[in-house]
Design an enzyme around this catalytic site. Structure first.
Site, mmCIF file in Angstrom:
data_model
loop_
_atom_site.group_PDB
_atom_site.id
_atom_site.type_symbol
_atom_site.label_atom_id
_atom_site.label_comp_id
_atom_site.label_asym_id
_atom_site.label_seq_id
_atom_site.Cartn_x
_atom_site.Cartn_y
_atom_site.Cartn_z
ATOM 1 N N ASP A 1 0.863 -1.294 0.134
ATOM 2 C CA ASP A 1 0.009 0.118 0.002
ATOM 3 C C ASP A 1 0.913 1.236 -0.019
ATOM 4 O OD1 ASP A 1 -2.087 -1.588 -0.010
ATOM 5 O OD2 ASP A 1 -2.134 -1.661 2.188
ATOM 6 N N LYS B 1 1.713 2.155 -5.138
ATOM 7 C CA LYS B 1 2.273 1.424 -6.291
ATOM 8 C C LYS B 1 1.331 1.645 -7.431
ATOM 9 C CE LYS B 1 2.542 -2.425 -4.422
ATOM 10 N NZ LYS B 1 1.861 -2.190 -2.970
ATOM 11 N N LYS C 1 -0.679 3.989 -8.259
ATOM 12 C CA LYS C 1 -0.634 5.642 -8.868
ATOM 13 C C LYS C 1 0.620 5.763 -9.457
ATOM 14 C CE LYS C 1 0.534 10.001 -7.617
ATOM 15 N NZ LYS C 1 0.445 11.506 -6.799
ATOM 16 N N ASN D 1 -5.341 -10.441 -3.506
ATOM 17 C CA ASN D 1 -5.051 -9.721 -2.442
ATOM 18 C C ASN D 1 -4.699 -8.523 -2.459
ATOM 19 O OD1 ASN D 1 -2.750 -10.792 -3.789
ATOM 20 N ND2 ASN D 1 -1.746 -11.438 -1.866
ATOM 21 N N GLY E 1 -4.672 -4.518 -3.733
ATOM 22 C CA GLY E 1 -5.633 -3.450 -4.197
ATOM 23 C C GLY E 1 -4.819 -2.157 -4.642
ATOM 24 N N HIS E 2 -4.812 -1.790 -5.576
ATOM 25 C CA HIS E 2 -3.841 -0.693 -6.223
ATOM 26 C C HIS E 2 -4.967 0.290 -6.549
ATOM 27 C CE1 HIS E 2 -0.372 -3.536 -7.017
ATOM 28 N NE2 HIS E 2 -0.791 -3.476 -5.961
ATOM 29 N N GLN F 1 1.865 -6.209 -3.215
ATOM 30 C CA GLN F 1 2.324 -6.245 -1.826
ATOM 31 C C GLN F 1 3.676 -5.439 -1.654
ATOM 32 O OE1 GLN F 1 1.559 -9.580 -3.434
ATOM 33 N NE2 GLN F 1 -0.599 -8.698 -2.818
ATOM 34 N N ALA G 1 -7.546 -1.146 0.687
ATOM 35 C CA ALA G 1 -8.052 -1.173 -0.563
ATOM 36 C C ALA G 1 -8.677 -2.426 -1.117
ATOM 37 C CB ALA G 1 -7.390 -0.714 -1.736
ATOM 38 N N THR G 2 -8.593 -3.488 -0.519
ATOM 39 C CA THR G 2 -9.226 -5.016 -0.720
ATOM 40 C C THR G 2 -10.232 -5.417 0.341
ATOM 41 O OG1 THR G 2 -6.972 -5.401 -1.964
ATOM 42 C CG2 THR G 2 -8.437 -7.299 -1.355
ATOM 43 N N ARG H 1 -10.244 -3.042 5.946
ATOM 44 C CA ARG H 1 -9.600 -3.198 7.398
ATOM 45 C C ARG H 1 -8.620 -1.753 7.545
ATOM 46 N NH1 ARG H 1 -6.522 -8.645 7.619
ATOM 47 N NH2 ARG H 1 -5.958 -8.164 5.501
ATOM 48 N N LEU I 1 3.818 12.433 1.048
ATOM 49 C CA LEU I 1 4.453 13.536 1.726
ATOM 50 C C LEU I 1 3.435 14.469 2.263
ATOM 51 C CD1 LEU I 1 7.311 14.102 2.711
ATOM 52 C CD2 LEU I 1 7.487 15.572 0.683
HETATM 53 P P1 GDP Z 1 -0.797 0.367 -3.479
HETATM 54 O O1 GDP Z 1 -1.407 -0.834 -3.164
HETATM 55 O O2 GDP Z 1 0.685 0.435 -3.257
HETATM 56 O O3 GDP Z 1 -1.296 0.440 -4.974
HETATM 57 O O4 GDP Z 1 -1.399 1.395 -2.769
HETATM 58 P P2 GDP Z 1 -3.061 1.438 -2.107
HETATM 59 O O5 GDP Z 1 -3.734 2.069 -3.472
HETATM 60 O O6 GDP Z 1 -3.356 0.380 -1.588
HETATM 61 O O7 GDP Z 1 -2.933 2.584 -1.251
HETATM 62 C C1 GDP Z 1 -2.388 3.935 -1.394
HETATM 63 C C2 GDP Z 1 -3.502 5.019 -1.025
HETATM 64 O O8 GDP Z 1 -2.777 6.039 -1.239
HETATM 65 C C3 GDP Z 1 -4.577 5.232 -2.122
HETATM 66 O O9 GDP Z 1 -5.693 5.607 -1.573
HETATM 67 C C4 GDP Z 1 -4.091 6.171 -3.061
HETATM 68 O O10 GDP Z 1 -5.087 6.932 -3.868
HETATM 69 C C5 GDP Z 1 -3.375 7.100 -2.051
HETATM 70 N N1 GDP Z 1 -2.269 7.962 -2.380
HETATM 71 C C6 GDP Z 1 -1.231 7.404 -3.238
HETATM 72 N N2 GDP Z 1 -0.168 8.703 -3.518
HETATM 73 C C7 GDP Z 1 -0.845 9.418 -2.604
HETATM 74 C C8 GDP Z 1 -0.249 10.746 -2.327
HETATM 75 O O11 GDP Z 1 1.113 11.257 -2.575
HETATM 76 N N3 GDP Z 1 -0.906 11.519 -1.251
HETATM 77 C C9 GDP Z 1 -2.041 11.091 -0.747
HETATM 78 N N4 GDP Z 1 -2.638 11.985 0.093
HETATM 79 N N5 GDP Z 1 -2.599 9.952 -1.079
HETATM 80 C C10 GDP Z 1 -1.975 9.115 -1.865
HETATM 81 P P1 IMO Z 2 -1.129 -4.013 -2.111
HETATM 82 O O1 IMO Z 2 -0.562 -4.729 -3.499
HETATM 83 C C1 IMO Z 2 -1.019 -4.527 2.150
HETATM 84 C C2 IMO Z 2 -1.068 -8.752 3.713
HETATM 85 C C3 IMO Z 2 -2.163 -9.305 4.410
HETATM 86 C C4 IMO Z 2 -1.768 -10.164 5.231
HETATM 87 C C5 IMO Z 2 -0.491 -10.711 4.515
HETATM 88 C C6 IMO Z 2 -0.760 -12.122 3.924
HETATM 89 O O2 IMO Z 2 -2.278 -3.507 -2.294
HETATM 90 O O3 IMO Z 2 0.241 -3.421 -1.550
HETATM 91 P P2 IMO Z 2 -2.506 -12.796 2.088
HETATM 92 O O4 IMO Z 2 -3.812 -12.706 1.633
HETATM 93 O O5 IMO Z 2 -1.709 -12.203 0.880
HETATM 94 O O6 IMO Z 2 -2.163 -14.272 2.111
HETATM 95 O O7 IMO Z 2 -2.175 -11.924 3.315
HETATM 96 O O8 IMO Z 2 -0.317 -9.849 3.493
HETATM 97 N N1 IMO Z 2 -1.355 -8.372 2.559
HETATM 98 C C7 IMO Z 2 -1.394 -7.185 2.011
HETATM 99 N N2 IMO Z 2 -0.908 -5.816 2.743
HETATM 100 N N3 IMO Z 2 -1.329 -4.415 0.729
HETATM 101 C C8 IMO Z 2 -1.284 -5.616 0.087
HETATM 102 O O9 IMO Z 2 -1.213 -5.423 -1.258
HETATM 103 C C9 IMO Z 2 -1.556 -6.887 0.731
HETATM 104 N N4 IMO Z 2 -1.709 -8.064 0.251
HETATM 105 C C10 IMO Z 2 -1.515 -8.828 1.255
HETATM 106 O O10 IMO Z 2 -3.029 -8.284 5.051
HETATM 107 O O11 IMO Z 2 -0.921 -9.334 6.587
HETATM 108 MG MG MG Z 3 -2.856 -1.762 -1.779
#
Ligand code: GDP
Ligand code: IMO
Ligand code: MG
Length: 431
Positions: free
Chosen positions: A13, A16, A18, A38, A40-41, A223, A298-299, A302, A331
């Protein structure tokens, strides 16, 4: 043959989705090489908001090709749903997405097994997404798994399905009789097989051809490094290798084809699920990061656990991925925080530790040793150049670079693609 691997350098999270979407503009093919739904991007652009789980984020850029490579575990029903969701939002997927015939499939019994484990004895609870990821990878390594190519051949599939259900019956019967699970799977099988057949391909051959014709290939990790099954906080990890090296075995591309690795790093730390988290905050600053940063999974929806930036963990990620440049996200969330902290070492039983420890006992005991930095105020999005950023914000970025031993190439200060500044004009992917 330019190629770039984008990896998460923390516990997932990091933002990635973005960053990959932003870099996707200058890519021809975007490849997911591990994990499954698993992930959520989140991608936000032109007032639109998408969360992608299985399909590479680059698919949102018109004309780009998406690849779900062999290292991914694919839930055919989840994929069908995601394709349908994108198509209702006017994103055409058919003809642009391929799925490796060698990828393993996730079936309902994998999700049951995941849930049985998660709801059983507390000592075995990982806090997974319950999407069946771990059980599907276990079957792959245990050589009972079902690949996309097997799924597409009905007699082979039925034989393997029966073998798997019989083998797993002692556990599955806690949920329902295996005859019912079989019925449930066969009820949608023909439809899912017809769906998957349209996407299945030898993606290693496809990528080799892309490299031959000098296409730009972007690898999108899911992840993060600290969730890597080898280098993460085992056993509180996912069951694949998100690290950059995973891009090779996860897509059938040789290491000589990987040109660059970009780490995605959040300005603080978050984690979802169980497991050690040395810089976790339980005070009002933790709540502030969680609320201002909207740190909700995002998935699974939680709440994410939040804490200060952990340079010990990120240095470990810099090393195991070979990161030289990174994109710093969120930031803006630190705006108004009076004193910002960076964890530079751990105290484990009175000893100063600077390399991430392998021992679970040490990880659980690690107390962060912090360096303090003066906070900044101001909406970073209002500054048109990095030079105009508050001096304190720039000092913090410099401190991060020094603490982890890599250079900041991009700064993200909002969800949208436009809310990003390029610091390193030589970062080739943006040219
Ligand atoms: P990923 O799994 O690595 O793709 O990240 P996620 O999408 O799960 O979580 C990142 C969250 O931060 C999302 O809600 C994005 O829209 C948000 N986000 C990404 N870059 C920024 C940023 O620079 N500032 C803010 N405030 N939110 C951001
Ligand atoms: P993105 O790609 C954050 C965490 C779960 C759990 C552990 C194992 O959005 O960054 P799993 O279902 O993979 O067997 O769960 O990994 N987990 C993540 N945490 N971002 C994710 O993906 C995750 N994918 C799995 O919460 O702790
Ligand atoms: Mg994510």
């Amino acid at each position: 043959m330019p190629s770039l691997v984008v990896v998460g350098a923390q516990w997932g999270d990091e933002g990635k989705g973005k960053i990959v979407h932003l870099l996707g503009k200058n890519s021809d093919v975007i490849v997911r090489y591990q994990g499954g739904n698993n992930a959520g991007h989140t991608v936000v652009f032109d007032g639109k908001h998408f969360i992608l789980h299985l399909i590479p984020s680059g698919i949102l850029e018109p004309g780009k090709k998406g690849v779900i490579a062999n290292g991914v575990v694919v839930d055919p029903a989840a994929l069908k749903e995601e394709v349908a969701f994108l198509e209702t939002r006017k994103i055409k997927v058919k003809g642009r997405l391929t799925v490796s015939t060698l990828a393993h499939v996730i079936l309902p019994y994998h999700k049951y097994l995941d849930t049985i484990r998660e709801t059983g004895d507390k000592s075995g609870v990982i806090g997974t997404t319950r999407k069946g990821i771990g059980p599907a990878y276990s079957d792959k390594v245990g050589r009972t798994g079902i690949r996309v190519v097997d799924f597409l051949e009905k007699p082979v599939f039925e034989e393997l399905l029966d073998q798997n259900l019989t083998e797993k019956e002692p556990l599955l019967s806690r949920v329902k009789p295996i005859s019912e699970i079989r019925k449930e799977i066969m009820a949608t099988y023909d439809e899912l097989r017809a769906f998957l057949a349209e996407y299945a391909a030898d993606t290693s051959v496809q990528l080799a051809k892309a490299f031959e014709s000098n296409k730009r290939v972007l690898f999108e990790s899911a992840q993060g490094t600290m969730l890597d099954v080898d280098f993460g906080t085992f056993p509180y990890v996912t069951s694949s290798n998100p690290i950059a090296g995973g891009a090779c075995n996860g897509s059938g591309v040789g290491p000589r084809h990987i040109d660059e690795v970009l780490g995605v790093i959040k300005a603080y730390t978050t984690r979802v699920g169980e497991g050690p988290f040395p810089t976790e905050l339980f005070d009002e600053t933790g709540v502030q990061l969680q609320t201002v940063g909207q740190e909700v999974g995002a998935t699974t929806g939680r709440q994410r656990r939040c804490g200060w930036f952990d340079a010990v963990a990120v240095r470990h990620a810099v090393r195991v991925n070979g990161i030289s440049k990174f994109a710093l996200t969120k930031l803006d969330v630190l705006n108004g925080v009076k004193t910002i902290k960076i964890c530079v070492a751990y105290d484990v039983d009175g000893k100063r530790v600077t390399d991430f420890p392998a021992s679970r006992t040490a990880q659980a005991k690690a107390k962060p040793i912090y360096k303090n930095y003066k906070g900044f105020t101001g909406d970073l999005r209002s500054f048109k150049s990095y030079a105009k950023f508050p001096a304190e914000a720039r000092a913090f970025v410099k401190a991060l670079e020094d603490a982890i031993g890599a250079k900041c190439a991009l700064v993200s200060m909002g969800k949208s693609r436009d809310e990003t500044l390029v610091l390193d004009k030589k970062f080739s992917w943006l040219k």
